[in-house]
Design a protein around this motif. Structure first.
Motif, short mmCIF file in Angstrom:
data_model
loop_
_atom_site.label_atom_id
_atom_site.label_comp_id
_atom_site.label_asym_id
_atom_site.label_seq_id
_atom_site.Cartn_x
_atom_site.Cartn_y
_atom_site.Cartn_z
N ALA A 229 -4.46 34.97 5.32
CA ALA A 229 -5.77 35.63 5.19
C ALA A 229 -6.33 36.00 6.56
CB ALA A 229 -6.73 34.72 4.43
N THR A 230 -6.13 35.13 7.54
CA THR A 230 -6.59 35.41 8.90
C THR A 230 -5.84 36.59 9.48
OG1 THR A 230 -7.13 33.07 9.19
CG2 THR A 230 -6.90 34.40 11.20
N ASP B 181 -8.81 39.59 20.14
CA ASP B 181 -7.44 39.87 20.55
C ASP B 181 -6.56 39.83 19.30
OD1 ASP B 181 -4.95 40.13 21.64
OD2 ASP B 181 -5.08 38.38 22.93
N TYR B 182 -6.49 40.98 18.63
CA TYR B 182 -5.85 41.02 17.31
C TYR B 182 -4.37 40.67 17.36
CZ TYR B 182 -10.24 43.25 16.21
OH TYR B 182 -11.57 43.52 16.07
N ARG B 183 -3.68 41.05 18.42
CA ARG B 183 -2.26 40.69 18.53
C ARG B 183 -2.09 39.18 18.55
NH1 ARG B 183 0.15 44.34 23.21
NH2 ARG B 183 -1.76 45.53 23.18
N ALA B 184 -2.95 38.49 19.27
CA ALA B 184 -2.86 37.03 19.33
C ALA B 184 -3.14 36.41 17.96
CB ALA B 184 -3.84 36.48 20.37
N TRP B 185 -4.13 36.94 17.25
CA TRP B 185 -4.43 36.43 15.91
C TRP B 185 -3.25 36.65 14.97
CZ3 TRP B 185 -8.11 33.18 14.62
CH2 TRP B 185 -9.30 33.13 15.36
N TRP C 71 -7.82 34.37 0.47
CA TRP C 71 -7.99 35.80 0.69
C TRP C 71 -9.36 36.27 0.22
CZ3 TRP C 71 -3.19 33.81 -0.68
CH2 TRP C 71 -2.17 34.03 0.25
N SER C 72 -9.96 35.54 -0.72
CA SER C 72 -11.28 35.92 -1.21
C SER C 72 -12.40 35.45 -0.30
CB SER C 72 -11.51 35.34 -2.62
OG SER C 72 -10.57 35.88 -3.52
N ILE C 73 -12.19 34.34 0.37
CA ILE C 73 -13.25 33.78 1.22
C ILE C 73 -13.05 34.03 2.70
CG2 ILE C 73 -13.84 32.03 -0.50
CD1 ILE C 73 -12.39 29.97 1.31
N LYS C 74 -12.05 34.85 3.04
CA LYS C 74 -11.77 35.12 4.46
C LYS C 74 -12.95 35.76 5.17
CE LYS C 74 -9.34 39.45 3.54
NZ LYS C 74 -8.04 40.11 3.55
#
Length: 175
Positions: free
Chosen positions: A110-111, A68-72, A53-56
């Motif tokens: 994190a992604t 495509d945020y839904r796909a992610w 989460w710190s290096i995302k």
């Protein structure tokens, strides 16, 4: 007004999804490891997976570029579900399979955070960030408590394998 309520409901749903893995990582997995007999030093080292989460920020441009945020979000949830569903097959005291699954879970989470935050920024009209942020924080904390602390009641009824499978199913349902 109805559109604003619908938007806040969508934001609440997104941040329940975002809070879910943190509750699992910070509360459920360490409790499982303690009961499995992992040493305190091993559990402490496992907390290092939180660095995801710190290096995302290093892979956030990729998420933005592919946009495509839904796909992610869905893809990350599927990876988290697979990791949680795989964990009951391994003894956490032996081998690297558990650590690979936990690492995949954390990187996927994190992604997902990147995608949810970016999607929310695009959804919220300028000047309406205050109420949206209140909803974000509230929904995230409810999910953290529900899927973290709340899930700790499950092992007494279904054991740790069942608990991990239920949480994997929840992640899959969210996807």
């Amino acid at each position: 007004m109805l559109r604003w309520r619908k938007l806040l409901a969508i934001i609440a749903g997104l941040y329940v999804i975002e809070g879910f893995p943190m509750g699992v990582f910070r509360l459920v997995l360490p409790a499982w490891w303690v009961e499995a007999g992992l040493s305190e030093s091993a559990i402490g080292l496992a907390s290092g997976f939180g660095l995801a989460w710190s290096i995302k920020l290093f892979w956030s441009p990729l998420v933005q570029w592919r946009g495509d945020y839904r796909a992610w979000i869905s893809g990350a949830l599927v990876v988290m579900a697979a990791a949680l569903l795989a964990l009951p097959n391994f003894d956490p005291r032996v081998g690297t399979a558990v650590w690979l699954a936990v690492g995949a879970f954390c990187i996927a989470s994190a992604t997902q955070d990147i995608a949810i935050d970016a999607a929310t920024i695009e959804l919220v009209p300028h000047g309406e960030e205050g109420p949206a942020n209140s909803m974000r924080v509230s929904a995230y904390r409810v999910a953290f408590a529900l899927f973290g602390s709340g899930a700790l009641f499950l092992p007494a009824w279904v054991g740790w394998d069942g608990t991990l499978r239920i949480l994997g199913g929840v992640a899959l349902a969210m996807a």
